[in-house]
Scaffold this motif. Structure first.
Motif, mmCIF file in Angstrom:
data_model
loop_
_atom_site.group_PDB
_atom_site.id
_atom_site.type_symbol
_atom_site.label_atom_id
_atom_site.label_comp_id
_atom_site.label_asym_id
_atom_site.label_seq_id
_atom_site.Cartn_x
_atom_site.Cartn_y
_atom_site.Cartn_z
ATOM 1 N N VAL A 314 -52.992 43.472 -102.215
ATOM 2 C CA VAL A 314 -51.818 42.697 -101.859
ATOM 3 C C VAL A 314 -50.933 43.555 -100.960
ATOM 4 O O VAL A 314 -50.446 44.603 -101.372
ATOM 5 N N GLU A 315 -50.738 43.115 -99.732
ATOM 6 C CA GLU A 315 -49.859 43.838 -98.826
ATOM 7 C C GLU A 315 -48.405 43.581 -99.203
ATOM 8 O O GLU A 315 -48.039 42.481 -99.609
ATOM 9 N N ASN A 316 -47.571 44.600 -99.063
ATOM 10 C CA ASN A 316 -46.143 44.381 -99.251
ATOM 11 C C ASN A 316 -45.510 44.039 -97.905
ATOM 12 O O ASN A 316 -46.177 44.011 -96.865
ATOM 13 N N GLU A 317 -44.209 43.788 -97.925
ATOM 14 C CA GLU A 317 -43.557 43.336 -96.696
ATOM 15 C C GLU A 317 -43.581 44.383 -95.591
ATOM 16 O O GLU A 317 -43.693 44.047 -94.402
ATOM 17 N N ALA A 318 -43.480 45.657 -95.958
ATOM 18 C CA ALA A 318 -43.528 46.707 -94.939
ATOM 19 C C ALA A 318 -44.904 46.779 -94.293
ATOM 20 O O ALA A 318 -45.020 46.989 -93.071
#
Length: 365
Positions: A314-318
């Motif tokens: 899961v990628e984070n917003e950054a």
């Protein structure tokens, strides 16, 4: 084009908390080959941890941007230097990611916008909250018409007692202001983006400095009242040309239990939306509400769903921000955060400060 070569200007908190870790995960797209900081040890440490082999270090940003091997520059310095460094980097032929806020005033922001147009290089601003999972879903709902015509909004950027006591956050000259320009800028950016409305008619607001001597309880430790030069809270009321209105609240230290940061509440003719925090884990939670078959309905989408034990990535917003930025350069694609939109945010924040200073409503053309 082969891998992009990136130069980092400013190797402090935001660089190490956001940009450097995110960029390091995208080694297939880019590599960091130059680092600059007024404290050389910080540049050297960043180069050691995140840099490509043979990465260069500097204390003078002008030397970095003259490196003909660089394609991209990230400007991660105090707010007062955003404009001059960005303009010089664009003029040197680099694409620029500049941290928020775009600049400390609209004149400097306009010079950045003009330089990007003049040079044909890409310029974006670090509004990473647009890339949160809840934010992206809400944007899709707005574009799909779920809310109908959004005529009223509240932009939330409120902390109870979390004044940043490091760096230059309380330095008015270097930062341009306090929580309004620091975290209020995120909430306002999200709100305008959802409304897809950048035509501002007028702005009024008030900035407060009421708690500078109340420093006993603070998430980041006590601050020095003598160094607290900026507001501790600010509010603004924004009228749009089409009659829509926005209430913006921002604070580093407000005596409230309703704490929300980089969030918005939207009110439309068909439905509404509220961005909040999940009380169980503190993660962002989205609440949508409407009517269905004569009944009131509330929808709470599940975020970051994954299958246990299967290591779902899961990628984070950054991470998403960095990926979209690099792919936009490599593929000459549209940016998710356009400098024209960030310029309007800067104009509104500037007008709130001016309204507070003069006691007058500010009319924007």
């Amino acid at each position: 084009m082969s891998k992009l070569k990136i130069g980092i200007i400013g190797c402090g908190g935001i660089a190490n908390a956001k940009h450097l870790p995110a960029l390091s995960k995208l080694s297939e797209l880019a590599e960091m080959t130059a680092f600059c900081d007024i404290i050389i040890e910080r540049a050297e440490l960043a180069a050691k941890q995140y840099g490509a082999a043979g990465a260069k270090t500097y204390t003078d940003y002008r030397q970095l941007i003259q490196d003909g091997q660089l394609d991209v520059v990230h400007v991660l310095t105090p707010n007062s230097t955003h404009s001059v460094i960005t303009v010089e980097a664009l003029e040197a032929g680099k694409h620029v990611m500049c941290e928020k806020p775009m600049a400390i005033n609209s004149l400097e922001a306009k010079s950045m916008l003009d330089a990007a147009k003049r040079t044909g290089k890409k310029l974006t601003i670090g509004y990473q909250n647009r890339f949160r999972e809840d934010a992206l879903m809400l944007k899709e709902a707005c574009e799909d018409g779920f809310l109908g015509d959004i005529y009223l909004a509240k932009a939330h950027a409120v902390r109870r007692r979390a004044v940043p006591t490091w760096g230059v956050f309380m330095d008015k000259e270097k930062q341009g202001g306090g929580p309004l320009i620091d975290i209020g800028t995120h909430a306002l950016d999200l709100t305008l983006w959802y409304m897809n409305n950048y035509k501002v008619k007028s702005v009024s607001g008030t900035a407060f400095q009421k708690l500078k001597d109340q420093n006993q309880a603070n998430l980041f430790g006590k601050w020095d009242p003598n160094e607290f030069e900026v507001e501790d809270s600010a509010v603004g009321f924004i009228k749009m040309e089409n009659g829509a209105t926005i209430f913006l609240e921002s604070s580093w230290a407000l005596n409230t239990l309703d704490v929300r940061e980089a969030m918005t509440s939207l009110f439309g003719t068909r439905g509404g939306a509220e961005m909040r925090r999940n009380p169980a884990d503190g993660n962002p939670a989205l609440h949508l509400n409407t009517e269905l078959y004569g009944k009131l309905v509330e929808i709470k989408p599940e975020m970051n769903a994954s299958i246990p034990y299967y290591g779902s990535k899961v990628e984070n917003e950054a991470d998403r921000e960095a990926r979209q930025w690099l792919e936009a350069i490599l593929g000459d694609k549209a940016l998710l955060v356009n400098p024209e939109e960030a310029y309007v945010v800067t104009r509104i924040l500037e007008a709130i400060y001016e309204s507070s200073r003069t006691g007058q409503e500010i009319i924007l053309n």
